[in-house]
Motif scaffolding. Structure first.
Motif, mmCIF file in Angstrom:
data_model
loop_
_atom_site.group_PDB
_atom_site.id
_atom_site.type_symbol
_atom_site.label_atom_id
_atom_site.label_comp_id
_atom_site.label_asym_id
_atom_site.label_seq_id
_atom_site.Cartn_x
_atom_site.Cartn_y
_atom_site.Cartn_z
ATOM 1 N N PRO A 1 7.815 9.297 -27.166
ATOM 2 C CA PRO A 1 7.629 10.627 -26.812
ATOM 3 C C PRO A 1 6.577 10.532 -26.472
ATOM 4 O O PRO A 1 5.644 11.178 -26.476
ATOM 5 C CB PRO A 1 7.681 11.341 -28.096
ATOM 6 N N GLU A 2 5.143 9.343 -26.945
ATOM 7 C CA GLU A 2 3.840 9.392 -26.681
ATOM 8 C C GLU A 2 3.496 8.915 -25.383
ATOM 9 O O GLU A 2 2.060 8.982 -25.045
ATOM 10 C CB GLU A 2 3.194 8.242 -27.933
ATOM 11 N N VAL A 3 4.783 8.594 -24.363
ATOM 12 C CA VAL A 3 4.074 8.816 -23.382
ATOM 13 C C VAL A 3 5.211 9.487 -22.336
ATOM 14 O O VAL A 3 6.160 8.809 -22.079
ATOM 15 C CB VAL A 3 4.360 7.159 -22.660
ATOM 16 N N ASP A 4 4.376 10.142 -21.492
ATOM 17 C CA ASP A 4 5.082 10.860 -20.857
ATOM 18 C C ASP A 4 4.963 10.326 -18.983
ATOM 19 O O ASP A 4 4.526 9.567 -18.669
ATOM 20 C CB ASP A 4 3.190 12.191 -20.645
ATOM 21 N N HIS A 5 5.909 11.470 -18.762
ATOM 22 C CA HIS A 5 6.240 11.338 -17.006
ATOM 23 C C HIS A 5 5.502 11.622 -16.614
ATOM 24 O O HIS A 5 4.511 12.698 -17.363
ATOM 25 C CB HIS A 5 7.263 11.809 -17.222
ATOM 26 N N PRO A 6 4.646 10.593 -15.792
ATOM 27 C CA PRO A 6 3.245 11.562 -15.016
ATOM 28 C C PRO A 6 3.776 13.279 -14.466
ATOM 29 O O PRO A 6 2.829 13.430 -14.597
ATOM 30 C CB PRO A 6 3.042 11.195 -13.425
ATOM 31 N N ARG A 7 5.301 13.583 -14.067
ATOM 32 C CA ARG A 7 5.023 15.170 -14.410
ATOM 33 C C ARG A 7 5.737 15.879 -15.428
ATOM 34 O O ARG A 7 5.831 17.152 -15.113
ATOM 35 C CB ARG A 7 5.999 15.046 -12.652
ATOM 36 N N TRP A 8 5.637 14.684 -16.660
ATOM 37 C CA TRP A 8 6.191 16.553 -17.820
ATOM 38 C C TRP A 8 6.294 15.802 -19.130
ATOM 39 O O TRP A 8 6.220 14.195 -19.073
ATOM 40 C CB TRP A 8 7.480 16.656 -16.951
ATOM 41 N N MET B 1 10.704 8.101 -31.551
ATOM 42 C CA MET B 1 10.315 6.078 -30.651
ATOM 43 C C MET B 1 11.716 5.176 -30.513
ATOM 44 O O MET B 1 12.535 5.339 -31.543
ATOM 45 C CB MET B 1 9.193 6.297 -31.929
ATOM 46 N N PHE B 2 12.259 4.971 -29.627
ATOM 47 C CA PHE B 2 12.531 3.431 -28.916
ATOM 48 C C PHE B 2 14.057 4.931 -29.705
ATOM 49 O O PHE B 2 14.808 4.364 -30.192
ATOM 50 C CB PHE B 2 12.592 2.954 -29.670
ATOM 51 N N ASN B 3 13.903 5.826 -28.905
ATOM 52 C CA ASN B 3 14.684 7.424 -29.483
ATOM 53 C C ASN B 3 15.495 6.825 -31.053
ATOM 54 O O ASN B 3 17.426 7.289 -31.076
ATOM 55 C CB ASN B 3 16.094 6.567 -28.264
ATOM 56 N N GLY B 4 15.413 6.981 -31.107
ATOM 57 C CA GLY B 4 15.443 6.480 -32.797
ATOM 58 C C GLY B 4 15.703 5.476 -33.440
ATOM 59 O O GLY B 4 16.523 4.852 -34.601
ATOM 60 N N TYR B 5 15.895 4.534 -32.264
ATOM 61 C CA TYR B 5 16.678 2.333 -32.671
ATOM 62 C C TYR B 5 15.071 1.599 -33.243
ATOM 63 O O TYR B 5 14.592 0.539 -33.127
ATOM 64 C CB TYR B 5 16.951 2.542 -31.411
ATOM 65 N N GLU B 6 13.749 2.048 -33.651
ATOM 66 C CA GLU B 6 12.532 1.355 -33.822
ATOM 67 C C GLU B 6 12.462 0.267 -34.964
ATOM 68 O O GLU B 6 12.564 -0.738 -34.559
ATOM 69 C CB GLU B 6 11.209 2.600 -33.768
ATOM 70 N N ALA B 7 13.401 0.475 -35.980
ATOM 71 C CA ALA B 7 13.915 -0.065 -37.067
ATOM 72 C C ALA B 7 14.490 -1.019 -36.587
ATOM 73 O O ALA B 7 14.079 -2.670 -37.036
ATOM 74 C CB ALA B 7 14.574 0.383 -38.187
ATOM 75 N N GLN B 8 15.142 -1.043 -35.435
ATOM 76 C CA GLN B 8 15.842 -2.606 -34.821
ATOM 77 C C GLN B 8 15.077 -3.019 -33.612
ATOM 78 O O GLN B 8 15.838 -4.323 -33.435
ATOM 79 C CB GLN B 8 17.752 -1.779 -34.531
ATOM 80 N N VAL B 9 14.361 -2.357 -33.326
ATOM 81 C CA VAL B 9 14.413 -3.074 -31.984
ATOM 82 C C VAL B 9 12.294 -2.978 -31.648
ATOM 83 O O VAL B 9 12.408 -3.468 -30.643
ATOM 84 C CB VAL B 9 14.808 -2.734 -30.250
ATOM 85 N N GLY B 10 11.936 -2.168 -32.349
ATOM 86 C CA GLY B 10 10.562 -2.116 -32.092
ATOM 87 C C GLY B 10 9.753 -3.883 -32.428
ATOM 88 O O GLY B 10 9.082 -3.957 -31.503
ATOM 89 N N GLN B 11 10.129 -4.910 -33.136
ATOM 90 C CA GLN B 11 9.862 -5.847 -33.549
ATOM 91 C C GLN B 11 9.199 -6.370 -31.896
ATOM 92 O O GLN B 11 8.610 -7.655 -31.404
ATOM 93 C CB GLN B 11 10.271 -6.361 -34.000
ATOM 94 N N MET B 12 10.530 -6.690 -30.908
ATOM 95 C CA MET B 12 10.641 -6.678 -29.931
ATOM 96 C C MET B 12 9.548 -6.911 -29.278
ATOM 97 O O MET B 12 8.714 -7.446 -27.996
ATOM 98 C CB MET B 12 11.922 -6.658 -29.150
ATOM 99 N N TYR B 13 8.721 -5.305 -29.177
ATOM 100 C CA TYR B 13 7.949 -4.605 -28.627
ATOM 101 C C TYR B 13 6.246 -5.398 -29.301
ATOM 102 O O TYR B 13 5.481 -4.693 -28.723
ATOM 103 C CB TYR B 13 7.639 -3.588 -27.815
#
Ligand code: MTE
Length: 332
Positions: free
Chosen positions: A282-289, A311-323
């Protein structure tokens, strides 16, 4: 998404997706918008979708689709499931047209039997799998995932399949395999928009190896306890719930392990708009919206409140660490 038209590749957004966002947020704009007749058009679109939903035939069950509940952490959201009629009539499948209702109208021409998925590239055991054999590789689990489209809408769908990692382990990737590329069917005879300039065909997508191995990454054969309808990517597609929907390639025919980051269809079409990672953010906008909020399909009454995108569509706890350590603004 965007649509390319004309020789010079002029691009314009789907106005049906973008206009309502601006107008819903401001009452004055809304009144103006209604005066233009757009509200009537939106109602007409809704009525058309209802009519289409009446005609959609459900493909039914397959013995191989005996479904068990998934025990993968995060795989079953408790949120209200989107109605089947919405999930099967409001689709993106550009091989069958660019309008949301086109796939449901046109995808009946897709021939899903027989179907083979070829797995090759940097693996010890390249193979061509008949769909029936592929389906036997794991127990068919129900996963209730949020799907967030880059255009700003979302759904909650009970998918059926198993972790892609099962297939990856079977073919034994070599040490230098860093990415996985997914290529989908591009058959002019059965897919009326293949050959159009909208995208470079075949539709291509890719994941980093750790993303492909993540237990939430689903090789998908069904939804709502039944076989996938053609418009949703039969007979086999990907669903990667923490990424924008376009990463979830439909009607896959080839899976290739590579050392280089594979080129993807939307990145080729507009690199500044669609990155390789495409993690919901949600913090990174598409260039047009903005990507901060979303409209849940099925809750799309004129005054329905938008939801905050997670963030991460609600899957941050599961996938955040990869990034961890990755600049997500640069690597969007
Ligand atoms: N796969 C193929 N082959 N062709 C496509 O046009 N569209 C993508 C993705 N997979 C697409 C595709 C996009 S933009 C989205 S949002 C999802 O499919 C939509 O999946 P759904 O129609 O099942 O909701």
């Amino acid at each position: 998404m965007l649509i390319r038209t004309g020789r010079d590749g002029f691009q314009h957004p789907q106005s049906s997706e973008i206009t309502p966002r601006a107008v819903y947020e401001d009452r004055r704009n809304l009144l103006k918008w209604m005066a233009t007749g757009a509200a009537g058009a939106a109602l007409a679109t809704w009525a058309q979708r209802e009519a289409l939903a009446q005609q959609v035939q459900r493909p039914g069950k397959l013995a191989q689709l005996a479904v068990v509940r998934s025990t993968v952490p995060g795989a079953v959201t408790m949120e209200k499931v989107t109605e089947y009629k919405d999930a099967s009539t409001y689709n993106n499948f550009y091989e069958f047209g660019t309008d949301k209702s086109d796939p449901a109208k046109n995808a009946h021409t897709l021939k899903t039997n027989p179907w083979t998925v070829e797995v090759d590239g940097l693996v010890k055991k390249p193979a061509k799998y008949a769909l029936e054999d592929l389906m036997k590789m794991g127990a068919q689990e129900e996963r209730i995932y949020r799907l967030r489209c880059v255009e700003g809408w979302s759904m909650v769908v009970p998918w059926v399949g198993f972790s892609l990692s099962k297939l990856v382990e079977k073919v034994e990737p070599l040490g230098n395999a860093k990415y996985v590329e997914f290529l989908t069917l591009a058959d002019k005879a059965t897919m009326p928009f293949v050959g159009s300039r909208v995208l470079d065909w075949p539709y291509a997508e890719g994941l980093r190896m750790d993303e492909a191995m993540h237990p939430l990454t689903l090789l998908t054969f069904g939804m709502y306890g039944e076989v996938l309808p053609n418009q949703n990517g039969a007979p086999v597609r990907l669903v990667v719930p923490w990424k924008y929907g376009f990463k979830s390639a439909k009607s896959i025919v080839k899976i290739r392990f590579t050392e280089q980051m594979p080129k993807t269809a939307w990145n080729k079409a507009a690199a500044n708009e669609y990155g390789f990672y495409s993690n919901v953010n949600p913090e990174v906008d598409h260039p047009r919206w903005s990507q901060a909020t979303e409209r849940r399909i099925g809750e799309d009454g004129l005054f329905a409140k938008k939801r905050k995108t997670l963030m991460f569509n609600g899957y941050e706890a599961q996938v955040g660490q990869m990034y961890a350590g990755l600049d997500l603004k640069k690597n969007f």
